[in-house]
Motif scaffolding. Structure first.
Motif, PDB file in Angstrom:
ATOM      1  N   ASN A 253       0.806  -1.224  -0.080  1.00  0.00           N
ATOM      2  CA  ASN A 253       0.139   0.088  -0.057  1.00  0.00           C
ATOM      3  C   ASN A 253       0.948   1.321  -0.031  1.00  0.00           C
TER       4      ASN A 253
ATOM      5  N   HIS B 132      -1.026   3.166  -6.096  1.00  0.00           N
ATOM      6  CA  HIS B 132      -2.288   2.311  -6.756  1.00  0.00           C
ATOM      7  C   HIS B 132      -3.551   2.946  -6.622  1.00  0.00           C
TER       8      HIS B 132
ATOM      9  N   ASP C 293      -7.286   1.136  -5.784  1.00  0.00           N
ATOM     10  CA  ASP C 293      -7.883  -0.009  -5.255  1.00  0.00           C
ATOM     11  C   ASP C 293      -8.527  -1.033  -6.353  1.00  0.00           C
TER      12      ASP C 293
ATOM     13  N   HIS D 168      -3.372   6.451  -5.033  1.00  0.00           N
ATOM     14  CA  HIS D 168      -3.029   6.882  -3.746  1.00  0.00           C
ATOM     15  C   HIS D 168      -2.066   6.121  -3.336  1.00  0.00           C
TER      16      HIS D 168
HETATM   17 MN    MN Z   1      -5.436   1.315  -1.284  1.00  0.00          MN
END
Ligand code: MN
Ligand code: OGA
Length: 295
Positions: free
Chosen positions: A111, A115, A117, A264
């Motif tokens: 994370n 990326h 989601d 993000h």
């Molecule tokens: Mn994410």
């Protein structure tokens, strides 16, 4: 009090006031927030001390929720959270810090890479809603980048070159770039690559955006090294400071973003201290690539 949205950053982040997420929204409130998401792409709500169930109920205003299946290497019996929210913490089932070499923790460090989601799903996510339950004392800001502005700023030649490109996305690509390369046969099957357009248009206002993600590792019709260089260049372009908003968390903030229009990442934080963040994910409704509709 009516819903109000104030611009926080350029044209893509809004701060919402006048809503209490512990209560069901009215249809008007839900419409205003969704319109705000389409206009901005990231919305920040402060002071929302909500339960998992309230977070899920709020997310349900915007579509069906994604399950967490297939988004981690955490065996289902080891899940800390029973509600179905995605656990984005550094904690184990017992509520204690995961050991430094814990496989699930190392996987979740992905994370920290830019990326979008669930771009590794054939039908990728629409919105994500992240709630801050325990803050970490050092680091852990979450950064968002505006993929509409990043697309607009490309030169016309590049826009034409990438217009119809199709990428392959897999969790094994993003994790592999951090040196996480060992998977069971079952995980390899779960994390099989899916195809996504590199340029997509928003279903409501039609603006184009770059659909990037560290999960993307190849482009159809191109060699892998050439594809990865292009993808790196595009991510570098798209995450220049002028396109980025840095969210510094306060306790009980809820931040909601549109995965179709933004990237993000979370910044590194103090792993000797807890950080408890929980995410509800609103599923998308169609693949970005036509032929995947029949799979
Ligand atoms: Mn994410
Ligand atoms: C996520 C994510 C960032 C963070 O929940 O999708 O990338 O700040 N989290 O934990």
């Amino acid at each position: 009090m009516p819903v109000a949205i104030q611009k926080l950053h350029r044209h893509f982040v809004g701060e919402v006031s006048g809503v209490d997420l512990t209560r069901p929204l009215t249809a008007d409130e839900a419409r205003e927030i969704e319109a705000g998401m389409d206009q901005y792409a990231v919305l920040v709500f402060h002071g929302q001390d909500i339960t998992d169930e309230q977070q899920q109920a709020f997310a349900c205003n915007f579509g069906e929720l994604e399950t967490t299946r297939g988004n981690s290497v955490t065996p289902s019996g080891d899940a800390r959270i029973a509600s179905g929210l995605s656990d984005v913490s550094n904690l184990g089932k017992d509520g204690k810090l995961l050991p430094r070499d814990n496989r699930q923790r190392l996987f979740n460090l992905g994370n920290c890479l830019w990326h979008s989601d669930s771009s590794f799903r054939a039908i990728p996510a629409k919105f994500s809603l992240l709630s801050a339950r325990v803050l970490n004392p050092k680091g852990g800001n979450t950064e968002f980048a505006d993929m509409r502005a990043a697309y607009d700023a490309l030169d016309e030649e590049t826009k034409a070159e990438i217009e119809d490109m199709i990428c392959e996305h897999s969790l094994m690509t993003s994790r592999g770039s951090l040196g996480f390369v060992d998977y069971t046969d079952e995980e390899k099957e779960t994390f099989k690559p899916v195809r996504q357009r590199l340029v997509r248009a928003h279903p409501v206002h039609g603006r184009k955006s770059l659909y990037l993600s560290s999960h993307a590792g190849s482009i159809l019709g191109m060699t892998v090294p050439e594809a990865r260089l292009l993808l790196r260049d595009l991510i570098e372009h798209a995450t220049q400071p002028e396109f980025v908003y840095v969210h510094k968390w306060s306790l009980h903030d809820l931040v909601m973003w549109d995965n179709r229009q933004t990237l993000h990442r979370v910044r590194r934080y103090d792993q000797s201290q807890p950080r408890d963040m929980r995410r509800a994910t609103v599923a998308g409704t169609s693949p970005t690539v036509a032929q995947q509709a029949v799979n």
